[in-house]
Scaffold this active site. Sequence first.
Site, PDB file in Angstrom:
ATOM      1  N   LYS A  13       0.841  -1.219   0.000  1.00 53.56           N
ATOM      2  CA  LYS A  13       0.000   0.000   0.000  1.00 53.56           C
ATOM      3  C   LYS A  13       0.865   1.255   0.000  1.00 53.56           C
ATOM      4  O   LYS A  13       0.654   2.167  -0.793  1.00 53.56           O
ATOM      5  CB  LYS A  13      -0.927   0.022   1.235  1.00 53.56           C
ATOM      6  CG  LYS A  13      -1.891  -1.143   1.321  1.00 53.56           C
ATOM      7  CD  LYS A  13      -2.788  -1.045   2.545  1.00 53.56           C
ATOM      8  CE  LYS A  13      -2.042  -1.094   3.865  1.00 53.56           C
ATOM      9  NZ  LYS A  13      -1.333  -2.363   4.125  1.00 53.56           N
ATOM     10  N   ARG A  88      -9.721   1.200   8.455  1.00 52.92           N
ATOM     11  CA  ARG A  88      -9.294  -0.150   8.799  1.00 52.92           C
ATOM     12  C   ARG A  88     -10.321  -0.881   9.652  1.00 52.92           C
ATOM     13  O   ARG A  88     -10.089  -2.026  10.015  1.00 52.92           O
ATOM     14  CB  ARG A  88      -8.036  -0.013   9.646  1.00 52.92           C
ATOM     15  CG  ARG A  88      -6.798  -0.551   9.044  1.00 52.92           C
ATOM     16  CD  ARG A  88      -5.773  -0.182  10.080  1.00 52.92           C
ATOM     17  NE  ARG A  88      -4.627  -0.967  10.064  1.00 52.92           N
ATOM     18  CZ  ARG A  88      -3.520  -0.643   9.396  1.00 52.92           C
ATOM     19  NH1 ARG A  88      -3.471   0.399   8.626  1.00 52.92           N
ATOM     20  NH2 ARG A  88      -2.480  -1.387   9.511  1.00 52.92           N
ATOM     21  N   ARG A 127      11.821  -5.821   4.897  1.00 55.89           N
ATOM     22  CA  ARG A 127      11.569  -4.399   4.620  1.00 55.89           C
ATOM     23  C   ARG A 127      12.543  -3.543   5.422  1.00 55.89           C
ATOM     24  O   ARG A 127      12.894  -3.869   6.553  1.00 55.89           O
ATOM     25  CB  ARG A 127      10.144  -4.026   5.004  1.00 55.89           C
ATOM     26  CG  ARG A 127       9.930  -2.499   4.955  1.00 55.89           C
ATOM     27  CD  ARG A 127       8.491  -2.101   4.990  1.00 55.89           C
ATOM     28  NE  ARG A 127       7.793  -2.565   6.179  1.00 55.89           N
ATOM     29  CZ  ARG A 127       6.485  -2.412   6.353  1.00 55.89           C
ATOM     30  NH1 ARG A 127       5.751  -1.841   5.434  1.00 55.89           N
ATOM     31  NH2 ARG A 127       5.912  -2.867   7.449  1.00 55.89           N
ATOM     32  N   ARG A 160      11.293  -1.796  11.095  1.00 59.74           N
ATOM     33  CA  ARG A 160      10.174  -1.461  11.978  1.00 59.74           C
ATOM     34  C   ARG A 160      10.003  -2.531  13.049  1.00 59.74           C
ATOM     35  O   ARG A 160      10.085  -3.717  12.767  1.00 59.74           O
ATOM     36  CB  ARG A 160       8.880  -1.343  11.162  1.00 59.74           C
ATOM     37  CG  ARG A 160       8.644   0.058  10.630  1.00 59.74           C
ATOM     38  CD  ARG A 160       7.522   0.157   9.622  1.00 59.74           C
ATOM     39  NE  ARG A 160       6.254  -0.437  10.045  1.00 59.74           N
ATOM     40  CZ  ARG A 160       5.127  -0.386   9.314  1.00 59.74           C
ATOM     41  NH1 ARG A 160       5.137   0.245   8.141  1.00 59.74           N
ATOM     42  NH2 ARG A 160       4.022  -0.940   9.735  1.00 59.74           N
ATOM     43  N   ARG A 171      -0.626  -8.954  13.233  1.00 60.40           N
ATOM     44  CA  ARG A 171      -1.192  -7.937  12.331  1.00 60.40           C
ATOM     45  C   ARG A 171      -2.056  -8.583  11.254  1.00 60.40           C
ATOM     46  O   ARG A 171      -3.078  -8.040  10.861  1.00 60.40           O
ATOM     47  CB  ARG A 171      -0.057  -7.121  11.691  1.00 60.40           C
ATOM     48  CG  ARG A 171       0.595  -6.160  12.688  1.00 60.40           C
ATOM     49  CD  ARG A 171       1.955  -5.704  12.239  1.00 60.40           C
ATOM     50  NE  ARG A 171       1.953  -4.998  10.972  1.00 60.40           N
ATOM     51  CZ  ARG A 171       3.024  -4.862  10.194  1.00 60.40           C
ATOM     52  NH1 ARG A 171       4.177  -5.393  10.548  1.00 60.40           N
ATOM     53  NH2 ARG A 171       2.934  -4.183   9.081  1.00 60.40           N
TER      54      ARG A 171
HETATM   55  P1  AP5 Z   1       4.855  -1.576   1.840  1.00 59.10           P
HETATM   56  O1  AP5 Z   1       4.547  -0.717   0.669  1.00 59.10           O
HETATM   57  O2  AP5 Z   1       5.608  -1.010   2.968  1.00 59.10           O
HETATM   58  O3  AP5 Z   1       3.527  -2.335   2.336  1.00 59.10           O
HETATM   59  P2  AP5 Z   1       2.270  -1.785   3.145  1.00 59.10           P
HETATM   60  O4  AP5 Z   1       1.069  -2.429   2.544  1.00 59.10           O
HETATM   61  O5  AP5 Z   1       2.299  -0.316   3.238  1.00 59.10           O
HETATM   62  O6  AP5 Z   1       2.542  -2.481   4.538  1.00 59.10           O
HETATM   63  P3  AP5 Z   1       2.465  -1.867   6.016  1.00 59.10           P
HETATM   64  O7  AP5 Z   1       3.180  -2.842   6.906  1.00 59.10           O
HETATM   65  O8  AP5 Z   1       2.906  -0.460   6.053  1.00 59.10           O
HETATM   66  O9  AP5 Z   1       0.958  -1.974   6.270  1.00 59.10           O
HETATM   67  P4  AP5 Z   1       0.264  -1.930   7.617  1.00 59.10           P
HETATM   68  O10 AP5 Z   1      -1.117  -1.712   7.189  1.00 59.10           O
HETATM   69  O11 AP5 Z   1       0.505  -3.129   8.450  1.00 59.10           O
HETATM   70  O12 AP5 Z   1       1.026  -0.755   8.425  1.00 59.10           O
HETATM   71  P5  AP5 Z   1       0.620   0.727   8.786  1.00 59.10           P
HETATM   72  O13 AP5 Z   1       1.837   1.528   8.777  1.00 59.10           O
HETATM   73  O14 AP5 Z   1      -0.543   1.159   7.989  1.00 59.10           O
HETATM   74  O15 AP5 Z   1       5.659  -2.852   1.244  1.00 59.10           O
HETATM   75  C1  AP5 Z   1       6.136  -3.878   2.108  1.00 59.10           C
HETATM   76  C2  AP5 Z   1       7.496  -4.373   1.615  1.00 59.10           C
HETATM   77  O16 AP5 Z   1       7.350  -5.020   0.359  1.00 59.10           O
HETATM   78  C3  AP5 Z   1       8.525  -3.269   1.369  1.00 59.10           C
HETATM   79  O17 AP5 Z   1       9.783  -3.774   1.718  1.00 59.10           O
HETATM   80  C4  AP5 Z   1       8.433  -3.009  -0.148  1.00 59.10           C
HETATM   81  O18 AP5 Z   1       9.661  -2.539  -0.677  1.00 59.10           O
HETATM   82  C5  AP5 Z   1       8.085  -4.388  -0.671  1.00 59.10           C
HETATM   83  N1  AP5 Z   1       7.193  -4.373  -1.825  1.00 59.10           N
HETATM   84  C6  AP5 Z   1       6.097  -3.578  -2.027  1.00 59.10           C
HETATM   85  N2  AP5 Z   1       5.497  -3.898  -3.184  1.00 59.10           N
HETATM   86  C7  AP5 Z   1       6.198  -4.937  -3.718  1.00 59.10           C
HETATM   87  C8  AP5 Z   1       6.063  -5.710  -4.915  1.00 59.10           C
HETATM   88  N3  AP5 Z   1       5.054  -5.497  -5.775  1.00 59.10           N
HETATM   89  N4  AP5 Z   1       6.958  -6.705  -5.134  1.00 59.10           N
HETATM   90  C9  AP5 Z   1       7.983  -6.925  -4.253  1.00 59.10           C
HETATM   91  N5  AP5 Z   1       8.162  -6.217  -3.121  1.00 59.10           N
HETATM   92  C10 AP5 Z   1       7.275  -5.237  -2.857  1.00 59.10           C
HETATM   93  O19 AP5 Z   1       0.123   0.539  10.294  1.00 59.10           O
HETATM   94  C11 AP5 Z   1       1.020   0.209  11.322  1.00 59.10           C
HETATM   95  C12 AP5 Z   1       0.302   0.212  12.661  1.00 59.10           C
HETATM   96  O20 AP5 Z   1      -0.214   1.533  12.954  1.00 59.10           O
HETATM   97  C13 AP5 Z   1      -0.925  -0.711  12.761  1.00 59.10           C
HETATM   98  O21 AP5 Z   1      -0.574  -2.029  13.086  1.00 59.10           O
HETATM   99  C14 AP5 Z   1      -1.726  -0.006  13.857  1.00 59.10           C
HETATM  100  O22 AP5 Z   1      -1.217  -0.301  15.139  1.00 59.10           O
HETATM  101  C15 AP5 Z   1      -1.495   1.469  13.569  1.00 59.10           C
HETATM  102  N6  AP5 Z   1      -2.507   2.024  12.636  1.00 59.10           N
HETATM  103  C16 AP5 Z   1      -2.263   2.566  11.410  1.00 59.10           C
HETATM  104  N7  AP5 Z   1      -3.411   2.945  10.825  1.00 59.10           N
HETATM  105  C17 AP5 Z   1      -4.406   2.632  11.700  1.00 59.10           C
HETATM  106  C18 AP5 Z   1      -5.830   2.770  11.652  1.00 59.10           C
HETATM  107  N8  AP5 Z   1      -6.455   3.288  10.574  1.00 59.10           N
HETATM  108  N9  AP5 Z   1      -6.536   2.353  12.725  1.00 59.10           N
HETATM  109  C19 AP5 Z   1      -5.934   1.821  13.820  1.00 59.10           C
HETATM  110  N10 AP5 Z   1      -4.592   1.655  13.907  1.00 59.10           N
HETATM  111  C20 AP5 Z   1      -3.835   2.061  12.851  1.00 59.10           C
HETATM  112 MG    MG Z   2       2.632   1.067   4.795  1.00 59.68          MG
END
Ligand code: AP5
Ligand code: MG
Length: 215
Positions: A13, A88, A127, A160, A171
Amino acid sequence: MRMVLLGPPGVGKGTQAVKLAGYYGVPHISSGDMFREALAKGTPLGLEAKKYMEAGTLVPDSVTIGLVKERLELPDASRGFVLDGFPRTLRQAEALDELLAQLKMPLDVVVSIEAGRDVVVERLVARRTCRQCGAVYHLKFNPPAISGVCDRCGGELYQRADDAEETVRRRLEVYSKETEPLIEYYRSRGLLISVNGEQDIEDVFEAIKARVAQV
Ligand code: AP5
Ligand code: MG
Ligand code: ZN
């Protein structure tokens, strides 16, 4: 362009959101990045979010909804936005609908990026994230030019805390239970498109643009 990106942790994402926001000329709004920035600054919000993030669970809706609402009310979001990591939960999705109705800027499209469990786990465990600007790399699939250094800003790359294997498992459970139902929520409103997230980064990007152009 007012777009939401949905999908499990690690599906890409954030990676796609940066590219799409650049392409459509709109801000990239990531709730996860906002929490990590608050934590890096040591604000009360960051300290509150920390315990949930480290456990791999969701920050309470009461905190998250207010934070994103404030961000969407800033003037630049009137041009459009790519939302990444929000909504979410069902409650967050309903709050977003209400807010966007008030602001008279309804969503154009919700993109569900899909990939199997093994694929997302492999992406998360290798990552690396920039401490300074939040840019995302992968040791194998998207490595920085110089090991440990951000291409974009020269910042230090780190792993992270929530990318530890045990936390990744948690997660993924939270995603299935709390967030996956949103796919149906948006499909029933005619807003959903699905894209295969198991392709290369560029191919996923092209697929999203092509599907969105047909909407
Ligand atoms: P990346 O692009 O980083 O993936 P992502 O989908 O953004 O994954 P996240 O871990 O950031 O998602 P998340 O939803 O768990 O975390 P968030 O920060 O939102 O890609 C991942 C890896 O793959 C990278 O190394 C990249 O280079 C590689 N890659 C990407 N595309 C690729 C491809 N096509 N092929 C090969 N490699 C690829 O949330 C974190 C925490 O914050 C949550 O757990 C929660 O505690 C809190 N939080 C955030 N938002 C909320 C909310 N709305 N409500 C409640 N709590 C929240
Ligand atoms: Mg992300
Ligand atoms: Zn950086």
